[in-house]
Scaffold this motif. Structure first.
Motif, mmCIF file in Angstrom:
data_model
loop_
_atom_site.group_PDB
_atom_site.id
_atom_site.type_symbol
_atom_site.label_atom_id
_atom_site.label_comp_id
_atom_site.label_asym_id
_atom_site.label_seq_id
_atom_site.Cartn_x
_atom_site.Cartn_y
_atom_site.Cartn_z
ATOM 1 N N GLY A 1 2.359 60.363 63.631
ATOM 2 C CA GLY A 1 3.382 61.143 62.938
ATOM 3 C C GLY A 1 4.080 60.393 61.823
ATOM 4 N N ILE A 2 3.874 59.103 61.710
ATOM 5 C CA ILE A 2 4.494 58.339 60.622
ATOM 6 C C ILE A 2 3.655 58.552 59.370
ATOM 7 N N TYR A 3 4.278 59.099 58.338
ATOM 8 C CA TYR A 3 3.529 59.524 57.161
ATOM 9 C C TYR A 3 3.516 58.520 56.015
ATOM 10 N N LEU A 4 4.303 57.455 56.081
ATOM 11 C CA LEU A 4 4.235 56.424 55.041
ATOM 12 C C LEU A 4 3.278 55.317 55.490
ATOM 13 N N GLU A 5 2.237 55.078 54.713
ATOM 14 C CA GLU A 5 1.238 54.074 55.065
ATOM 15 C C GLU A 5 1.850 52.687 55.164
ATOM 16 N N SER A 6 2.834 52.393 54.332
ATOM 17 C CA SER A 6 3.454 51.061 54.390
ATOM 18 C C SER A 6 4.121 50.823 55.734
ATOM 19 N N ILE A 7 4.685 51.864 56.343
ATOM 20 C CA ILE A 7 5.302 51.728 57.662
ATOM 21 C C ILE A 7 4.205 51.634 58.732
ATOM 22 N N ARG A 8 3.194 52.516 58.627
ATOM 23 C CA ARG A 8 2.100 52.483 59.608
ATOM 24 C C ARG A 8 1.426 51.112 59.623
ATOM 25 N N SER A 9 1.053 50.585 58.463
ATOM 26 C CA SER A 9 0.352 49.303 58.435
ATOM 27 C C SER A 9 1.296 48.153 58.756
ATOM 28 N N GLY A 10 2.565 48.276 58.414
ATOM 29 C CA GLY A 10 3.532 47.226 58.726
ATOM 30 C C GLY A 10 3.717 47.033 60.214
ATOM 31 N N CYS A 11 3.533 48.059 60.990
ATOM 32 C CA CYS A 11 3.710 47.980 62.445
ATOM 33 C C CYS A 11 2.438 47.565 63.159
ATOM 34 N N ARG A 12 1.338 47.486 62.482
ATOM 35 C CA ARG A 12 0.050 47.166 63.107
ATOM 36 C C ARG A 12 -0.212 45.667 63.241
ATOM 37 N N ARG A 13 0.535 44.844 62.529
ATOM 38 C CA ARG A 13 0.277 43.405 62.582
ATOM 39 C C ARG A 13 0.600 42.856 63.960
ATOM 40 N N ALA A 14 -0.277 41.982 64.458
ATOM 41 C CA ALA A 14 -0.080 41.404 65.799
ATOM 42 C C ALA A 14 0.777 40.154 65.723
ATOM 43 N N LEU B 1 17.188 56.825 42.171
ATOM 44 C CA LEU B 1 16.968 58.063 42.926
ATOM 45 C C LEU B 1 15.688 57.982 43.750
ATOM 46 N N GLN B 2 14.646 57.348 43.210
ATOM 47 C CA GLN B 2 13.400 57.172 43.949
ATOM 48 C C GLN B 2 13.606 56.240 45.146
ATOM 49 N N ASP B 3 14.417 55.196 44.964
ATOM 50 C CA ASP B 3 14.714 54.295 46.079
ATOM 51 C C ASP B 3 15.466 55.015 47.188
ATOM 52 N N VAL B 4 16.379 55.911 46.813
ATOM 53 C CA VAL B 4 17.112 56.692 47.817
ATOM 54 C C VAL B 4 16.131 57.540 48.616
ATOM 55 N N ASP B 5 15.188 58.199 47.935
ATOM 56 C CA ASP B 5 14.208 59.033 48.625
ATOM 57 C C ASP B 5 13.295 58.178 49.502
ATOM 58 N N LEU B 6 12.872 57.008 49.001
ATOM 59 C CA LEU B 6 12.028 56.115 49.793
ATOM 60 C C LEU B 6 12.773 55.648 51.038
ATOM 61 N N MET B 7 14.049 55.328 50.901
ATOM 62 C CA MET B 7 14.815 54.886 52.062
ATOM 63 C C MET B 7 14.946 56.007 53.080
ATOM 64 N N ARG B 8 15.191 57.224 52.627
ATOM 65 C CA ARG B 8 15.306 58.363 53.541
ATOM 66 C C ARG B 8 14.009 58.541 54.323
ATOM 67 N N GLN B 9 12.871 58.531 53.621
ATOM 68 C CA GLN B 9 11.581 58.711 54.282
ATOM 69 C C GLN B 9 11.276 57.556 55.235
ATOM 70 N N LEU C 1 10.697 45.375 58.364
ATOM 71 C CA LEU C 1 10.758 46.585 57.541
ATOM 72 C C LEU C 1 12.210 47.016 57.330
ATOM 73 N N LEU C 2 13.014 46.922 58.370
ATOM 74 C CA LEU C 2 14.423 47.283 58.263
ATOM 75 C C LEU C 2 15.182 46.322 57.347
ATOM 76 N N GLU C 3 14.759 45.066 57.314
ATOM 77 C CA GLU C 3 15.385 44.100 56.403
ATOM 78 C C GLU C 3 15.159 44.513 54.950
ATOM 79 N N VAL C 4 13.947 44.963 54.628
ATOM 80 C CA VAL C 4 13.650 45.449 53.281
ATOM 81 C C VAL C 4 14.516 46.664 52.946
ATOM 82 N N LEU C 5 14.626 47.597 53.907
ATOM 83 C CA LEU C 5 15.451 48.786 53.684
ATOM 84 C C LEU C 5 16.917 48.413 53.511
ATOM 85 N N SER C 6 17.374 47.443 54.259
ATOM 86 C CA SER C 6 18.754 46.999 54.143
ATOM 87 C C SER C 6 19.027 46.439 52.748
#
Length: 104
Positions: free
Chosen positions: A91-104, A53-61, A21-26
Motif C-alpha cells: 500500500g505504500i505508493y512512493l518508491e523511495s519509501i518502499r525501497s528505503g524500508c527494504r535495506r537490511a 509547494l512541491q516539498d509540502v506535497d512530498l512531505m504529506r505523501q 526517512l523521518l530525519e529527511v522529512l524533518s
C-alpha cells in the motif's frame, strides 16, 4: 503467497530505516517552516515558490506512507522481531519509501 527468506528483514533494520526517512522529512519541514515564515513576514502578496509547494506535497505523501508502514507493522506478530518486507510495504505508493524500508 509464500514469503521467502530474502523477503524478511529484522524489525530493528526497518525501524532504523524509517527513522532515517523521518530525519529527511524533518529537515524538509524545517526548510518549509522557515520559507513560509519568511513569505508571511514579507507581506508582498506573492505565491510561495513552486519548489516549496512541491516539498509540502512530498512531505504529506511521505508521512501518509510512513503511517501505512506503521499500521502494517503493528498488525504483524513480532515475537521473533523479523518482519515480512512485502507485507510491511503493501500500500505504500512512493518508491523511495518502499525501497528505503527494504535495506537490511
Amino acid at each position: 503467497m509464500t514469503v521467502g527468506e530474502e523477503d524478511r528483514i529484522p524489525l530493528a533494520a526497518v525501524l532504523s530505516n524509517t527513522a532515517q526517512l523521518l530525519e529527511v522529512l524533518s529537515a524538509k519541514a524545517a526548510e518549509i517552516d522557515e520559507a513560509v515564515g519568511d513569505w508571511l513576514v514579507s507581506g508582498d502578496g506573492t505565491r510561495p515558490p513552486l519548489a516549496l509547494l512541491q516539498d509540502v506535497d512530498l512531505m504529506r505523501q511521505s508521512v501518509d506512507c510512513l503511517r501505512i508502514l506503521t499500521a502494517n507493522l503493528a498488525r504483524q506478530g513480532l515475537e521473533d522481531c523479523i518482519i515480512s518486507v512485502p507485507e510491511a510495504v503493501d500500500g505504500i505508493y512512493l518508491e523511495s519509501i518502499r525501497s528505503g524500508c527494504r535495506r537490511a
